[in-house]
Design an enzyme around this catalytic site. Structure first.
Site, PDB file in Angstrom:
ATOM      1  CB  SER A  68     -52.702  67.774 -33.686  1.00  0.00           C
ATOM      2  OG  SER A  68     -52.307  68.937 -32.984  1.00  0.00           O
ATOM      3  CE  LYS A  69     -46.597  65.060 -31.834  1.00  0.00           C
ATOM      4  NZ  LYS A  69     -45.898  63.889 -32.259  1.00  0.00           N
ATOM      5  NE  ARG A  70     -50.704  72.224 -33.290  1.00  0.00           N
ATOM      6  CZ  ARG A  70     -51.802  72.927 -33.517  1.00  0.00           C
ATOM      7  NH1 ARG A  70     -52.084  73.981 -32.778  1.00  0.00           N
ATOM      8  NH2 ARG A  70     -52.642  72.607 -34.491  1.00  0.00           N
ATOM      9  CG  HIS A  71     -55.544  70.615 -30.088  1.00  0.00           C
ATOM     10  ND1 HIS A  71     -55.410  70.083 -31.343  1.00  0.00           N
ATOM     11  CD2 HIS A  71     -55.590  71.951 -30.241  1.00  0.00           C
ATOM     12  CE1 HIS A  71     -55.389  71.070 -32.224  1.00  0.00           C
ATOM     13  NE2 HIS A  71     -55.490  72.205 -31.588  1.00  0.00           N
TER      14      HIS A  71
END
Ligand code: GLU
Length: 478
Positions: free
Chosen positions: A248-251
């Site tokens: 996800s965009k956290r990564h």
């Protein structure tokens, strides 16, 4: 033989995720390899989460990637409309058919009733998995109350299907419950709308992420209940973060658009995505046409993979370096928006001459545009530090002498220019770096650039001398 009909069916609740782009790519490759049709269907029955801006963002990303579609939004086709929100009549008809044939029923259990039953079960056994107990299965009355429509799942035996990637998948029916087909507000749920559309649109191969493999037994049950053929199925391994959870965009950057803005070429993105789950020996770098020629479900592996931003960046760089992968024409077309973003309207001829100078070095189109900037400006933008350090009064006599030495060169070619420059440096007893850097700053405005003589060649005699004169004025404090 008629080619396969495949589809990409995004839910428009954001941008095009690179995992989604990988699914679209595999479908597209299969259609293009076998002269089939690639169809886009917008799964927008969840009105709260879907938006038209998101549809636009997804279509733009697919267009930029060069994954053109034969049927779908914008292009139309024989199975219009391609938006599920506009196909509700078809789902309503299908549900009536299932109710009529005894494969589905109206369930009037309220949420409160079901929540209470779930709580009672959990109180007895905290680990127990609650399943709808079948309360309304055999009900024939039609009270004036809200209802959902449920599928009457078989309770014995197993539902099997054959997957092009995962082989035979068998699910005991006892593990299924009577799943919901239609919500109280009349909106269909995914399994129903997906099966109805895949059937009506004549889809022959359904390829999607492995996260949907758990829905597939229910979809297979639906096909059988309708008496329809089950299409070929292919589930694709997942794209995970370096830690092993769902990417996800956290990564990392996960939207195709971010890679576009970073300055990756569309074909480099396709190349990296193709290798995500698919392989061809240990080859890493592929042209788009090669992918079309080689793609096969047989070479899609079952194992999930870890998204690797560094590897992605290396693939992007490789594509920019190699003329075979990015022709001068494509390079020029793809770099244009980056130059325009810097206020430059590049002269095409000059751009094609300058490209070979940055090709071996620029890792992204953004870097290339930055490195080429000085070629296109009337005068190069002078880097402050470079100016202070190299365009000093002490440099003035050297720059003046160079103007003559270079200006008097009988031919404006790399070899004589370099020879004259070196002979002059030696005869004056100077060190190369005393003069090379002021000259570089004069021509490019910066301390790092492609080779000086290559730069002079691309700039041409007049511009080179003009820039030297400009630098002499700056260095003299004028
Ligand atoms: N709308 C679903 C999704 O975006 C499509 C699943 C499928 O391809 O069947 O995940």
């Amino acid at each position: 033989m008629v080619g396969p009909r495949v589809r990409f069916a995004p839910s428009p609740s954001g941008y095009l995720h690179i995992g989604g782009a990988r699914t679209a790519l595999f479908n597209w490759l299969w259609a293009r390899r076998h002269g089939g049709k690639f169809i886009i269907r917008i799964e927008d029955t969840d009105q709260d989460r879907s938006s038209i801006e998101s549809v636009r963002a997804i279509l733009d990303a697919l267009e930029w990637l060069g994954l053109d579609w034969d049927e779908g939004p914008e292009v139309g086709g024989p199975h219009e409309p391609y938006f599920q929100s506009e196909r509700r009549d078809a789902y309503a008809r299908a549900v009536e058919t299932l109710i009529g044939s005894g494969h589905a029923y109206r369930c009037y259990c309220s949420k409160e009733e079901l929540d209470a039953a779930r709580a009672a079960l959990k109180a007895k056994d905290a680990k127990a998995q609650f399943r709808y107990p079948g309360t309304c299965r055999d009900r024939t009355d039609r009270p004036d109350k809200p209802f959902v429509v449920r599928f009457k799942s078989p309770t014995e035996g197993a539902t099997d299907f054959s997957d092009l990637v995962f082989g035979t998948v068998s699910t005991p029916n006892a593990s299924q419950q009577d799943f919901v087909l239609v919500r109280p507000n009349g909106y269909p749920l995914y399994n129903l709308s997906c099966v109805v559309d895949d059937h009506e649109m004549g889809i022959t191969t359904v390829a999607r992420g492995r996260d949907h493999i758990g829905n597939t037994p229910q979809q297979v049950m639906l096909y059988r209940a309708f008496g329809w053929d089950v299409p070929e199925l292919a589930h694709l391994p997942m794209m995970l973060s370096a830690k092993g959870d769902k990417l996800s965009k956290r990564h990392a950057a996960v939207s195709v658009r971010e890679y576009r803005e970073r300055g990756y070429t569309p074909n480099a993105v396709l190349n990296y995505l193709a290798r995500f789950g698919w392989s061809y020996g240990d080859q890493e770098i592929f042209e788009k046409a090669e992918l079309v020629e080689l793609f096969d479900w047989k070479r899609v592996g079952k194992s999930d993979g870890k998204f690797d931003e560094n590897k992605f960046a290396d693939v992007a760089f490789e594509h920019l370096k190699e003329e075979r992968l990015t022709s001068a024409e494509h390079y020029a077309a793809w770099i244009a928006p980056f130059l325009e973003g810097a206020g430059i309207r590049p002269d095409r001829e000059l751009l094609e001459k300058a490209l070979p100078l940055v090709r071996p070095r620029a890792r992204t189109l953004a870097e290339a545009a930055n490195a080429l900037d000085f070629f296109f400006r009337e005068t190069p933008e002078l880097d402050d530090k470079a100016k202070k350090k190299f365009l000093t009064p002490e440099a003035v006599p050297y720059l003046q002498a160079l103007r003559t030495v270079l200006g008097d060169s009988p031919a404006w070619e790399e070899e004589p220019l370099e020879r004259r420059f070196r002979e002059w440096v030696e005869s004056e007893g100077l060190k190369m770096k005393q003069v090379a850097q002021p000259l570089r700053v004069a021509l490019t405005g910066r301390t790092a650039s492609p080779g000086l003589f290559e730069v002079m060649l691309v700039l041409g005699r007049d511009k080179t001398l003009e820039r030297l004169e400009g630098a002499i004025r700056v260095a003299s404090g004028g």
